[in-house]
Design an enzyme around this catalytic site. Sequence first.
Site, PDB file in Angstrom:
ATOM      1  N   GLY A  14      90.034  67.329  11.534  1.00 13.60           N
ATOM      2  CA  GLY A  14      89.217  68.029  12.516  1.00 13.60           C
ATOM      3  C   GLY A  14      87.999  67.247  12.958  1.00 13.60           C
ATOM      4  O   GLY A  14      87.679  67.175  14.151  1.00 13.60           O
ATOM      5  N   ARG A  15      87.302  66.621  12.019  1.00 10.82           N
ATOM      6  CA  ARG A  15      86.072  65.902  12.365  1.00 10.82           C
ATOM      7  C   ARG A  15      86.354  64.560  13.019  1.00 10.82           C
ATOM      8  O   ARG A  15      85.421  63.864  13.431  1.00 10.82           O
ATOM      9  CB  ARG A  15      85.210  65.716  11.111  1.00 10.82           C
ATOM     10  CG  ARG A  15      85.901  65.009   9.959  1.00 10.82           C
ATOM     11  CD  ARG A  15      85.091  65.146   8.677  1.00 10.82           C
ATOM     12  NE  ARG A  15      85.767  64.591   7.515  1.00 10.82           N
ATOM     13  CZ  ARG A  15      86.676  65.227   6.794  1.00 10.82           C
ATOM     14  NH1 ARG A  15      87.055  66.458   7.148  1.00 10.82           N
ATOM     15  NH2 ARG A  15      87.219  64.674   5.732  1.00 10.82           N
TER      16      ARG A  15
ATOM     17  N   HIS B 103      56.867  63.747  16.510  1.00  6.19           N
ATOM     18  CA  HIS B 103      55.808  64.750  16.442  1.00  6.19           C
ATOM     19  C   HIS B 103      56.188  65.907  15.523  1.00  6.19           C
ATOM     20  O   HIS B 103      55.580  66.979  15.593  1.00  6.19           O
ATOM     21  CB  HIS B 103      55.487  65.252  17.852  1.00  6.19           C
ATOM     22  CG  HIS B 103      54.906  64.189  18.728  1.00  6.19           C
ATOM     23  ND1 HIS B 103      53.549  63.964  18.841  1.00  6.19           N
ATOM     24  CD2 HIS B 103      55.509  63.239  19.489  1.00  6.19           C
ATOM     25  CE1 HIS B 103      53.339  62.949  19.660  1.00  6.19           C
ATOM     26  NE2 HIS B 103      54.505  62.485  20.060  1.00  6.19           N
TER      27      HIS B 103
ATOM     28  N   LYS C  54      85.888  80.220   2.400  1.00  3.90           N
ATOM     29  CA  LYS C  54      86.787  80.904   3.338  1.00  3.90           C
ATOM     30  C   LYS C  54      87.617  81.964   2.626  1.00  3.90           C
ATOM     31  O   LYS C  54      87.764  83.093   3.101  1.00  3.90           O
ATOM     32  CB  LYS C  54      87.728  79.892   4.004  1.00  3.90           C
ATOM     33  CG  LYS C  54      87.091  78.973   5.029  1.00  3.90           C
ATOM     34  CD  LYS C  54      88.182  78.101   5.626  1.00  3.90           C
ATOM     35  CE  LYS C  54      87.650  77.158   6.684  1.00  3.90           C
ATOM     36  NZ  LYS C  54      88.726  76.324   7.268  1.00  3.90           N
TER      37      LYS C  54
END
Length: 550
Positions: free
Chosen positions: A271-272, A388, A508
């Site tokens: 998937g990645r 910042h 899951k």
Amino acid sequence: MTEAIASLIGSSTWKALEVHAVTSRNLHLRDLFAQDPTRGGRLKVEAAGIYLDYSKNRITDETVKLLLQLAEESGLRSRIDAMFRGDKINVTEKRSVLHVALRAPVGEKILADGVDVVPLVHAVLDKMTAFSNSVRSGEWKGYTGKPIRNVVNIGIGGSDLGPVMAYEALRHYSQRDLTFRFVSNVDGTDIAEATRDLDAEETLFIVSSKTFTTLETMTNAHTARAWALETLKHTAAIARHFVAVSTNAEAVAKFGIDTANMFGFWDWVGGRYSMDSAIGLSTMIAIGPDNYRKLLDGFHEMDVHFRTAPFERNLPVLLGLLAIYNNNFLGAQSVAVLPYEQYLKRFPAYLQQLTMESNGKHVTLDGKEVEYQTGPIYWGEPGTNGQHSFYQLIHQGTRLIPCDFIAFAKPLNAIGRHHDILLANVFAQAEALAFGKTTQQVEAEGTPASLAPHRMFEGNRPSNTILLERLTPEALGKLVALYEHSVFVQGAIWNIDSFDQWGVELGKVLAQRIVPELEAPKEPSLTHDSSTNALIKQYRSIQRQRGSAK
């Protein structure tokens, strides 16, 4: 598996690196640069349109020599060849790892289980191209005859992070009369806000789930279906407003999607690693098939470089080895990824999954507990915003945080002095991290002695600077592939499986068990731990109070 891999920390090179790191502890980048005026021009690699300056790492030529030796002894070359050859290097799932096939040109041959997968990839690409062109041109009509003006991608994990990152990164090239939204969170707010101002008659949903059973994705998909039918009324309309990226034709058809509009992919794509598969359908619709293929060309150019370049001139290898040195020998626990390009605002989030889901492992390929740190934490924000907020910690905090600065020499939106100021900040931050500011320098500026410690910068903070010409589709492909292969290098040396993700599964399974306990009309019999039981009871109590208040 080589003996060097089987006993990584017992190898002579690993031990030599440990000794080297200790003896080099007092070296400062100020001294290293002073001793070698050519350092900045030597410790760099320029290849595949990427300029990598790694001179601001806390390394010497001996460090690099030992790291390259570690790569050789760990069998990295054979592991690279095995991946490109289609060997099942995802050992726990017994799968090939062939995301490189997704961007291979026509005519190249890559085998999985004896089958050349490149023609299969291009068949899907051709199907995606035809569909994308029909949506972009207005030829594809919704159920009431209106052209599509809104595209909503529904997925999670790699089915969301890749598409949303790519869309934001390449928004400059997108078709501006189309609106794109991305839904991933099962929190109802995500789908509610994504659809709130859209016209169902002009909206197309892309549902991305390999199995078409992923809880979050399918919950959102069914909510989108109900939302569309509130306006469109007829279930026949679903086939004109929903398409699927999946392999489960039966479930896709049951949902109401025409399987002719189902775009497939394969179990050898994690998937990645899937943003350049059919998962990228929304990307192709946004930027057009020609630009999408340029994106693939960029991926492929980096693939070729990774496979063929000698390790000492190999961008992903060097990036991976430096990450290992910082993590395992200097004790750095995280890496800050700092793109000085607003379009890459989602790139650090994309890398979080790529790196931490891949290398967040605690056992080796043969199931033995690792004896060293594996994947560091990746995080970051675009510059100059990060300057910042969290740069204070990087500059003067107690933690060592290596940084990857990513920048482009030419802007996509040339406005006044903006780009010169942006790039000046890239170079200045890397310089400040490396060299800092001594107490003597601070005092020479007239700072009172009592304030000098506060205004002193230690420096000696490692960084890489990655410079490309311009953020184009090709450049994005190269950049993503650079990190994909760097992750592979680290996993190969750590002897872990970078391509499974069992750690995602337990939560899951437990969630599927808890859902009916939350929804049960009567008090369920709970058998969790006391904390989970109490939380479920508290949730049900609040829900009951809300119901009685209506």
